[in-house]
Motif scaffolding. Structure first.
Motif, mmCIF file in Angstrom:
data_model
loop_
_atom_site.group_PDB
_atom_site.id
_atom_site.type_symbol
_atom_site.label_atom_id
_atom_site.label_comp_id
_atom_site.label_asym_id
_atom_site.label_seq_id
_atom_site.Cartn_x
_atom_site.Cartn_y
_atom_site.Cartn_z
ATOM 1 N N ALA A 39 46.589 42.350 43.288
ATOM 2 C CA ALA A 39 45.320 42.442 42.346
ATOM 3 C C ALA A 39 44.246 43.181 42.456
ATOM 4 O O ALA A 39 43.568 43.675 43.745
ATOM 5 C CB ALA A 39 44.850 41.457 42.356
ATOM 6 N N ASN A 78 39.786 44.377 41.285
ATOM 7 C CA ASN A 78 38.649 43.955 41.052
ATOM 8 C C ASN A 78 38.152 45.158 40.500
ATOM 9 O O ASN A 78 37.959 46.114 41.730
ATOM 10 C CB ASN A 78 38.618 43.481 41.985
ATOM 11 N N TYR A 91 36.070 42.277 35.916
ATOM 12 C CA TYR A 91 37.892 42.520 35.865
ATOM 13 C C TYR A 91 38.301 42.714 36.835
ATOM 14 O O TYR A 91 38.385 43.286 37.453
ATOM 15 C CB TYR A 91 38.184 43.811 34.819
ATOM 16 N N ARG A 92 40.032 41.901 36.515
ATOM 17 C CA ARG A 92 40.556 42.078 37.160
ATOM 18 C C ARG A 92 41.960 42.462 36.875
ATOM 19 O O ARG A 92 42.813 41.695 35.569
ATOM 20 C CB ARG A 92 41.195 40.121 38.520
ATOM 21 N N SER A 120 46.459 42.818 37.886
ATOM 22 C CA SER A 120 47.562 42.328 38.574
ATOM 23 C C SER A 120 48.199 43.590 38.706
ATOM 24 O O SER A 120 49.196 43.870 37.638
ATOM 25 C CB SER A 120 48.197 41.180 37.985
#
Ligand code: AVJ
Length: 328
Positions: free
Chosen positions: A269, A271, A275-276, A278
Motif C-alpha cells: 500500500a 500513501n 489517500y491510500r 493498494s
C-alpha cells in the motif's frame, strides 16, 4: 490554459498549468482507476528532464539521432516548405522545445520574426530561451510555460506572416490517435489556413528495435520511469518505495504503441496525503504510450484534422519521419 512564463520558484510543480494542484489531482485520479495510470507529462521535472536528455544520447534510443540526421540532411527543403516563397516565416511555434539543437537548425534556416517555444518544464524552457537570446539577438523570443495538450493562449502580438508549428521528437506519440486528431485540429486553428506544421513522428518498425529503445542496457529509461514515483514523494509527500516497482516496457503491435508501466513487485500500500492506494503483486501503473505511425497512417490522420499532406522526409535508415503539413 497555459500562461506566459512564470518567474522561477513559482513554477516548482511544473504541473499541467491547471492551477497549483493539477499534479496532485491528476495523480490521485490516475491511481484511483482500475488500471492505475499517470500522465507522462509529469516525467519532466528537473531530474526527469535530465534523464530524458540522457535517454536521447543512448545508443539504443534511435529517434533523437534519426530526427536530427534527417533534419540536417533535408534542411534546405524543409525550410523552403515551411517558409513563404523565399521570404521569412512570421512565427515559429515549437511544442516541447527539448534540447534545442534541431530548433537552432530551423531558426537559422527559416529566420522567423518570432520564436515561441512552449514547454511544460519551466527550467528547460528558461535555459533554452536564454541561450537562444544570446545566439540570435534579432529574434523575438516569447517562451510559453505550459501544457500543449490543452488549448494555449499564444502571445497576442504575434508577428505577421506565415505561422509554422514545429512539433518534433514524436511527442505526438504520447497521445492516443483520437487525442492526436484533436491536437492537430487545435493546431490547425492556431496556424490558420495556409499555415504550416512540421511534425516528427516515429515510424512503425521491427518490434525488437522498438523494445531495445525502451529497455536500454544501462537502465536510464527505467530510472526515468521510476523518477515519477520519486517526484510524487518529493512534491506530494507520497511514501512510494521505488525499489518495490519495476520498469516494464513492451510494444503492443495491435495498438501500434510502446506501453510503459511500473509493476509492483509485491502486495503493498502507498500513501499520498490522506489517500491510500493498494497494489497487488504484479499490478501495474500505466505511465506512457508511445504510438508509432506508418507514413500513410499519419498522413491520413493529419488529413482528417484539416491538413493536406505536403512532404515527408526520412532519415537514411528509414526509422523516423518528419511530416510537412499545410492547413487547408
Ligand atoms: C518524448 C514521448 C517522444 O515516447 O519515445 C523515451 C519519451 N519514453 N523513452 C518517447 C520516452 C521513454 C519519448 N517522447
Amino acid at each position: 490554459m497555459a500562461r506566459d512564463a512564470r518567474p522561477g520558484g513559482a513554477a516548482r510543480l511544473g504541473a499541467g498549468e491547471v492551477g497549483p494542484n493539477g499534479f496532485r489531482e491528476d495523480v490521485i485520479a490516475g491511481l484511483s482507476q482500475p488500471q492505475k495510470a499517470l500522465p507522462p507529462k509529469y516525467f519532466y521535472d528537473a531530474r526527469g528532464s535530465r534523464l530524458f536528455e540522457a535517454i536521447c544520447r543512448l545508443k539504443e534510443y534511435y529517434p533523437t539521432r534519426s530526427e536530427l540526421a534527417l533534419t540536417r540532411a533535408h534542411l534546405g527543403e524543409i525550410a523552403r516548405f515551411a517558409g513563404t516563397r523565399g521570404s521569412r516565416a512570421g512565427a515559429l511555434i515549437e511544442y516541447g522545445s527539448g534540447d534545442g539543437v534541431k530548433s537552432r537548425l530551423l531558426i537559422e534556416a527559416l529566420r522567423p520574426a518570432a520564436y515561441i517555444p512552449v514547454d511544460i518544464s519551466g527550467d528547460a524552457l528558461r535555459g533554452a530561451a536564454a541561450k537562444l537570446r544570446r545566439l540570435y539577438p534579432w529574434l523575438d523570443i516569447r517562451p510559453v510555460h505550459g501544457d500543449f495538450s490543452r488549448p494555449l493562449k499564444l502571445p497576442v502580438a504575434l508577428a505577421k506572416g506565415r505561422r509554422v508549428v514545429y512539433f518534433p521528437g514524436s511527442t505526438i506519440g504520447n497521445l492516443t490517435p483520437e487525442a492526436a486528431h484533436a491536437f492537430l485540429r487545435m493546431t490547425r486553428g492556431q496556424v490558420g489556413r495556409g499555415g504550416a506544421m512540421l511534425v516528427g513522428v516515429d515510424l512503425k518498425k521491427d518490434a525488437a528495435l522498438l523494445h531495445a529503445a525502451y529497455n536500454d542496457a544501462r537502465g536510464v529509461t527505467a530510472a526515468f520511469n521510476l523518477n515519477l514515483l520519486a517526484r510524487i514523494n518529493r512534491e506530494l509527500g507520497g511514501d512510494f518505495k521505488p525499489r518495490r516497482f519495476r520498469h516494464y516496457a513492451f510494444y503492443n503491435p495491435t495498438l501500434g504503441r510502446i506501453e510503459m508501466h511500473l509493476v509492483s513487485l509485491v502486495r503493498q500500500a502507498v500513501n499520498i496525503g490522506n489517500y491510500r492506494f493498494s497494489f497487488e503483486a504484479g499490478e501495474s501503473i500505466h505511465t506512457e504510450n508511445s504510438y508509432k505511425y506508418s507514413i500513410e497512417g499519419f498522413r491520413a490522420l493529419a488529413k482528417s484534422a484539416g491538413f493536406k499532406g505536403g512532404k515527408t522526409w526520412l532519415d537514411s535508415k528509414g526509422l523516423f519521419a518528419l511530416h510537412g503539413l499545410v492547413a487547408v
